[in-house]
Design a protein around this motif. Sequence first.
Motif, short mmCIF file in Angstrom:
data_model
loop_
_atom_site.label_atom_id
_atom_site.label_comp_id
_atom_site.label_asym_id
_atom_site.label_seq_id
_atom_site.Cartn_x
_atom_site.Cartn_y
_atom_site.Cartn_z
N SER A 77 8.02 14.31 -7.58
CA SER A 77 7.35 12.17 -7.06
C SER A 77 8.77 11.62 -6.76
CB SER A 77 7.95 11.99 -8.71
OG SER A 77 7.26 13.19 -9.91
N GLN A 78 7.43 10.35 -6.37
CA GLN A 78 8.31 9.73 -5.32
C GLN A 78 7.84 7.97 -5.18
OE1 GLN A 78 9.54 12.02 -1.40
NE2 GLN A 78 7.76 12.87 -1.50
N ARG A 79 8.56 7.41 -5.30
CA ARG A 79 7.91 5.71 -5.44
C ARG A 79 7.04 5.36 -3.08
NH1 ARG A 79 10.70 0.23 -3.85
NH2 ARG A 79 9.05 -1.20 -4.72
N LEU A 80 6.05 6.09 -3.18
CA LEU A 80 5.84 6.36 -1.30
C LEU A 80 5.02 4.36 -1.39
CD1 LEU A 80 4.35 9.34 -1.22
CD2 LEU A 80 6.29 8.67 -0.13
N ASP A 81 4.53 4.37 -2.68
CA ASP A 81 3.42 2.98 -3.14
C ASP A 81 4.69 1.47 -2.84
OD1 ASP A 81 1.07 4.25 -2.99
OD2 ASP A 81 2.11 4.98 -4.48
N CYS A 103 15.38 5.35 -0.11
CA CYS A 103 16.59 6.27 0.06
C CYS A 103 16.57 7.73 -1.52
CB CYS A 103 16.95 5.06 -1.32
SG CYS A 103 16.61 4.33 -2.76
N PRO A 104 17.40 8.17 -1.89
CA PRO A 104 17.49 9.38 -2.65
C PRO A 104 16.75 9.00 -3.75
CG PRO A 104 19.66 9.28 -1.83
CD PRO A 104 18.66 8.13 -0.82
N SER A 105 16.69 7.50 -4.43
CA SER A 105 16.67 6.95 -5.39
C SER A 105 15.30 7.09 -6.63
CB SER A 105 17.21 6.06 -6.12
OG SER A 105 16.83 4.71 -5.93
N GLU A 106 14.36 7.09 -4.30
CA GLU A 106 13.40 7.10 -5.00
C GLU A 106 12.69 8.30 -5.36
OE1 GLU A 106 12.64 2.19 -2.82
OE2 GLU A 106 12.29 4.14 -1.66
N ARG A 107 13.34 9.71 -5.30
CA ARG A 107 12.00 10.63 -5.14
C ARG A 107 13.29 11.52 -6.20
NH1 ARG A 107 12.06 14.03 -0.35
NH2 ARG A 107 12.17 16.14 -1.62
N LYS A 108 12.50 12.59 -6.77
CA LYS A 108 13.08 13.10 -7.96
C LYS A 108 12.30 14.20 -7.44
CE LYS A 108 11.64 14.18 -12.36
NZ LYS A 108 11.07 12.86 -13.80
N GLY A 118 0.75 -1.36 -0.09
CA GLY A 118 0.40 0.14 -0.11
C GLY A 118 1.02 1.25 0.04
N ASP A 119 0.05 2.33 0.67
CA ASP A 119 0.91 3.18 0.85
C ASP A 119 1.47 3.70 2.00
OD1 ASP A 119 1.88 6.04 1.03
OD2 ASP A 119 -0.20 7.45 0.52
N PHE A 120 2.90 3.68 1.85
CA PHE A 120 4.14 3.65 3.03
C PHE A 120 3.89 5.28 3.65
CE2 PHE A 120 3.86 -0.81 2.20
CZ PHE A 120 4.23 -0.98 3.29
N ASN A 121 3.64 6.09 2.71
CA ASN A 121 4.20 7.04 2.73
C ASN A 121 5.48 7.63 2.99
OD1 ASN A 121 2.56 9.94 2.04
ND2 ASN A 121 1.21 9.28 2.84
N SER A 122 6.66 7.10 2.57
CA SER A 122 7.65 7.12 2.90
C SER A 122 9.03 6.07 1.89
CB SER A 122 8.04 6.58 4.35
OG SER A 122 9.32 6.54 4.64
N ILE A 123 10.08 6.91 1.48
CA ILE A 123 10.60 6.38 0.41
C ILE A 123 11.69 5.36 0.69
CG2 ILE A 123 10.39 7.83 -1.14
CD1 ILE A 123 12.95 9.67 -0.45
#
Length: 167
Positions: A117-121, A72-77, A65-70
Amino acid sequence: MDNYLAITELDRDSQFLHLLCTDQNKNSVLLTAIYAKPNDHDRQPLWANIRRLEQTIDRPWLLAGDFNSITCPSERKGGAAYNPSKTASFNACIRDCGLLDVGFTGPKFTWSNGRLSQRLDRALCNQEWIRQFPDTVSTNLPRLRSDHRPILICSNNDHGGMNKPRL
């Protein structure tokens, strides 16, 4: 005999729903659906609850689901500079519980507000899940009416147990 899946709620709070899923052959897995709060401080009880749940796990376990956290740095832009202290608690929870990220196909980022943009899910699982469902894959689907992409988790099982769960 018709295929069926019995679902029993085992635990819940405002950030998760913990379920026992049992098929017609009495094979079962645990599924924890996550909808984490957006504030770092408000997610701390979730990490504590995941640790508490892990102490009771005796079968394959998938958290998604949506953990609302990344992690590492590569999971956001975009957005403000990466702050490792904001990911430390989530990463510690993953490590402490021996969880593994099942990986993904599709677009890298599951959430965007236009400038960030992030990988939250995501989907995480324990070693027993990987042993029983080694080909589990999470697919980041197209965004529809939300700022999040839905994720689809599929697995085929050639080693006994539940047949082709689609959670």
